[in-house]
Design a protein around this motif. Structure first.
Motif, mmCIF file in Angstrom:
data_model
loop_
_atom_site.group_PDB
_atom_site.id
_atom_site.type_symbol
_atom_site.label_atom_id
_atom_site.label_comp_id
_atom_site.label_asym_id
_atom_site.label_seq_id
_atom_site.Cartn_x
_atom_site.Cartn_y
_atom_site.Cartn_z
ATOM 1 N N ILE A 1 3.287 -9.252 1.205
ATOM 2 C CA ILE A 1 3.363 -10.403 2.356
ATOM 3 C C ILE A 1 4.000 -11.671 1.953
ATOM 4 O O ILE A 1 4.727 -12.305 2.597
ATOM 5 C CB ILE A 1 1.887 -10.806 2.960
ATOM 6 N N GLN A 2 3.756 -12.054 0.614
ATOM 7 C CA GLN A 2 4.065 -13.367 0.246
ATOM 8 C C GLN A 2 5.624 -13.170 -0.107
ATOM 9 O O GLN A 2 6.227 -14.352 -0.261
ATOM 10 C CB GLN A 2 3.504 -13.782 -1.056
ATOM 11 N N SER A 3 6.173 -11.987 -0.474
ATOM 12 C CA SER A 3 7.519 -12.104 -0.944
ATOM 13 C C SER A 3 8.742 -12.097 0.122
ATOM 14 O O SER A 3 8.278 -11.811 1.262
ATOM 15 C CB SER A 3 7.922 -10.589 -1.801
ATOM 16 N N ARG A 4 9.558 -12.979 -0.098
ATOM 17 C CA ARG A 4 10.851 -13.297 0.801
ATOM 18 C C ARG A 4 12.113 -12.555 0.203
ATOM 19 O O ARG A 4 13.092 -12.678 0.681
ATOM 20 C CB ARG A 4 10.938 -14.669 0.682
ATOM 21 N N ALA A 5 11.874 -11.475 -0.528
ATOM 22 C CA ALA A 5 13.060 -10.691 -1.092
ATOM 23 C C ALA A 5 13.423 -9.857 -0.081
ATOM 24 O O ALA A 5 12.829 -9.324 0.772
ATOM 25 C CB ALA A 5 12.597 -10.093 -2.587
ATOM 26 N N ARG A 6 14.579 -9.372 -0.281
ATOM 27 C CA ARG A 6 15.297 -8.425 0.760
ATOM 28 C C ARG A 6 14.639 -7.026 0.564
ATOM 29 O O ARG A 6 14.122 -6.772 -0.293
ATOM 30 C CB ARG A 6 16.772 -8.106 0.514
ATOM 31 N N LEU A 7 14.358 -6.747 1.860
ATOM 32 C CA LEU A 7 13.790 -4.946 1.947
ATOM 33 C C LEU A 7 14.596 -4.102 1.225
ATOM 34 O O LEU A 7 15.886 -4.228 1.118
ATOM 35 C CB LEU A 7 13.639 -4.685 3.428
ATOM 36 N N GLY A 8 14.066 -3.480 0.394
ATOM 37 C CA GLY A 8 14.786 -2.354 -0.356
ATOM 38 C C GLY A 8 14.085 -0.933 -0.042
ATOM 39 O O GLY A 8 13.400 -0.818 0.732
ATOM 40 N N ALA A 9 14.612 0.001 -1.042
ATOM 41 C CA ALA A 9 14.505 1.409 -0.681
ATOM 42 C C ALA A 9 12.989 1.900 -1.101
ATOM 43 O O ALA A 9 12.360 2.750 -0.499
ATOM 44 C CB ALA A 9 15.442 2.432 -1.463
ATOM 45 N N VAL A 10 12.582 1.127 -1.974
ATOM 46 C CA VAL A 10 11.064 1.480 -2.468
ATOM 47 C C VAL A 10 9.965 1.008 -1.242
ATOM 48 O O VAL A 10 8.960 1.704 -1.009
ATOM 49 C CB VAL A 10 10.620 0.483 -3.774
ATOM 50 N N GLU A 11 10.280 -0.107 -0.534
ATOM 51 C CA GLU A 11 9.355 -0.336 0.581
ATOM 52 C C GLU A 11 9.480 0.636 1.522
ATOM 53 O O GLU A 11 8.390 1.184 2.455
ATOM 54 C CB GLU A 11 9.676 -1.719 1.312
ATOM 55 N N VAL A 12 10.628 1.324 1.788
ATOM 56 C CA VAL A 12 11.053 2.277 2.633
ATOM 57 C C VAL A 12 10.091 3.702 2.444
ATOM 58 O O VAL A 12 9.474 4.212 3.197
ATOM 59 C CB VAL A 12 12.319 2.806 2.728
ATOM 60 N N VAL A 13 10.289 3.957 1.241
ATOM 61 C CA VAL A 13 9.378 5.136 0.476
ATOM 62 C C VAL A 13 7.737 4.931 1.036
ATOM 63 O O VAL A 13 7.216 5.836 1.139
ATOM 64 C CB VAL A 13 9.714 5.249 -0.844
ATOM 65 N N ALA A 14 7.601 3.672 0.473
ATOM 66 C CA ALA A 14 6.059 3.145 0.538
ATOM 67 C C ALA A 14 5.469 3.495 2.035
ATOM 68 O O ALA A 14 4.502 3.979 2.161
ATOM 69 C CB ALA A 14 5.766 1.902 0.040
ATOM 70 N N PHE A 15 6.331 3.168 2.856
ATOM 71 C CA PHE A 15 6.056 3.247 4.578
ATOM 72 C C PHE A 15 5.905 4.641 4.887
ATOM 73 O O PHE A 15 4.892 5.143 5.407
ATOM 74 C CB PHE A 15 7.021 2.504 5.361
ATOM 75 N N ALA A 16 6.896 5.410 4.334
ATOM 76 C CA ALA A 16 7.042 7.012 4.759
ATOM 77 C C ALA A 16 5.706 7.597 3.966
ATOM 78 O O ALA A 16 5.127 8.458 4.643
ATOM 79 C CB ALA A 16 8.388 7.553 4.030
ATOM 80 N N VAL A 17 5.410 7.388 2.793
ATOM 81 C CA VAL A 17 4.345 7.790 2.162
ATOM 82 C C VAL A 17 2.948 7.471 2.873
ATOM 83 O O VAL A 17 2.128 8.537 3.027
ATOM 84 C CB VAL A 17 4.276 7.335 0.685
ATOM 85 N N GLY A 18 2.913 6.170 3.252
ATOM 86 C CA GLY A 18 1.778 5.655 4.078
ATOM 87 C C GLY A 18 1.573 6.748 5.561
ATOM 88 O O GLY A 18 0.552 7.028 5.745
ATOM 89 N N LEU A 19 2.662 6.755 6.033
ATOM 90 C CA LEU A 19 2.511 7.513 7.304
ATOM 91 C C LEU A 19 2.216 8.865 7.051
ATOM 92 O O LEU A 19 1.464 9.550 7.924
ATOM 93 C CB LEU A 19 3.924 7.554 8.088
ATOM 94 N N ILE A 20 2.900 9.579 6.043
ATOM 95 C CA ILE A 20 2.293 10.976 5.751
ATOM 96 C C ILE A 20 0.933 10.966 5.422
ATOM 97 O O ILE A 20 0.123 12.133 5.906
ATOM 98 C CB ILE A 20 3.436 11.539 4.550
ATOM 99 N N ALA A 21 0.622 9.943 4.855
ATOM 100 C CA ALA A 21 -0.852 9.959 4.459
ATOM 101 C C ALA A 21 -2.017 10.088 5.972
ATOM 102 O O ALA A 21 -2.852 10.764 5.613
ATOM 103 C CB ALA A 21 -1.424 8.705 3.530
ATOM 104 N N ILE A 22 -1.475 9.239 6.513
ATOM 105 C CA ILE A 22 -2.329 8.912 7.925
ATOM 106 C C ILE A 22 -2.366 10.380 8.790
ATOM 107 O O ILE A 22 -3.323 10.701 9.128
ATOM 108 C CB ILE A 22 -1.857 7.900 8.574
ATOM 109 N N VAL A 23 -1.101 10.810 8.345
ATOM 110 C CA VAL A 23 -0.935 12.111 9.493
ATOM 111 C C VAL A 23 -1.865 13.335 8.672
ATOM 112 O O VAL A 23 -2.506 14.072 9.435
ATOM 113 C CB VAL A 23 0.527 12.669 9.672
ATOM 114 N N VAL A 24 -1.561 13.383 7.344
ATOM 115 C CA VAL A 24 -2.447 14.421 6.785
ATOM 116 C C VAL A 24 -4.096 14.246 6.962
ATOM 117 O O VAL A 24 -4.798 14.975 7.221
ATOM 118 C CB VAL A 24 -2.118 14.431 5.310
ATOM 119 N N GLU A 25 -4.337 12.841 6.794
ATOM 120 C CA GLU A 25 -6.010 12.810 6.963
ATOM 121 C C GLU A 25 -6.075 13.025 8.388
ATOM 122 O O GLU A 25 -7.280 13.404 8.481
ATOM 123 C CB GLU A 25 -6.068 11.335 6.497
#
Length: 245
Positions: A117-141
């Motif tokens: 939340i505090q970072s103002r850096a440009r969005l990168g590929a790692v954040e996209v992966v993090a979001f995808a992993v989070g969605l997969i986690a929620i679907v699996v649960e």
């Protein structure tokens, strides 16, 4: 630490250590929203993605808890087991094992949300992966909980256990989803602050599930259902995988 002590005191007063269960699912959501407001990060895509995943995870888990809530007279079998094993030392065991340790893990695990939340850096590929992993986690649960709930309603065999659906590929797909979620949160922080400290909550929580939660559940299953041993030999313990013979 004061929060964990308060929850432990409530558990002692009501003779039910399950008070902490709600904190576990709602604290990261509250942290994320408060940090989002404090930083006025409503236009920060990274922050929105991190808080969205966290909120979806927390609300799903809380809803699942409410759906199965049986009143203050009912206590999770794991807490009952700990009470029986520790006897007079249970207040201390409950404080540290069921409150201080989980409080530390959920607090450390939530810190990457603050970093994102505090970072103002440009969005990168790692954040996209993090979001995808989070969605997969929620679907699996979600899917594993729905399948388990349906099995419990329809099962008429006292020795039966769920071994279909996601449970045909993992003995604990719900725990797998939980592990994925915390690594997702860790990745959000790691993307902007590459450090081994950032995913410390996930690093600490994963062994707790692998070496404590799963063995406890499986000892109980083996004691009640002898056929579980064959299922245990054939099916992966955590990560979904094709079953062996």
């Amino acid at each position: 630490a004061a929060d964990s002590a308060t929850e432990s005191a409530n558990g002692m007063f009501f003779s039910n250590s399950g008070f902490y269960d709600v904190y576990w699912s709602l604290a990261p959501v509250a942290f994320g929203l408060l940090w989002l407001v404090e930083a006025s990060a409503w236009r920060n895509t990274r922050a929105i993605l991190a808080v969205t995943v966290t909120a979806a995870w927390g609300l799903r888990l809380t809803f699942n808890w409410v759906r199965h809530f049986q009143g203050l007279g009912h206590e999770d079998w794991r807490y009952v087991d700990l009470r029986q094993k520790t006897g007079r030392l249970y207040p201390l065991a409950s404080l540290f094992a069921l409150h201080v340790l989980p409080y530390s893990l959920v607090s450390l695990g939530s810190l990457p949300i603050y970093t994102a939340i505090q970072s103002r850096a440009r969005l990168g590929a790692v954040e996209v992966v993090a979001f995808a992993v989070g969605l997969i986690a929620i679907v699996v649960e979600t899917v594993s909980d729905l399948q388990l709930g349906r099995f419990r309603r329809e099962n008429r065999d006292p020795d039966g256990f769920l071994s279909t659906g996601l449970w045909a590929y993992s003995r604990h797909p719900n725990y797998f989803g939980e592990v994925l979620f915390w690594w997702s949160v860790g990745l959000f922080g790691y993307a902007v602050a590459p450090s081994v400290v950032v995913p410390l909550g996930a690093v600490g929580g994963t062994p707790m599930i692998v070496f404590a939660s799963i063995p406890m559940a499986e000892r109980r299953a083996l004691a009640k259902r002898p056929r579980f041993a064959d299922y245990q030999r054939r099916v992966s313990g955590l990560v979904p995988w094709l079953p062996g013979r």
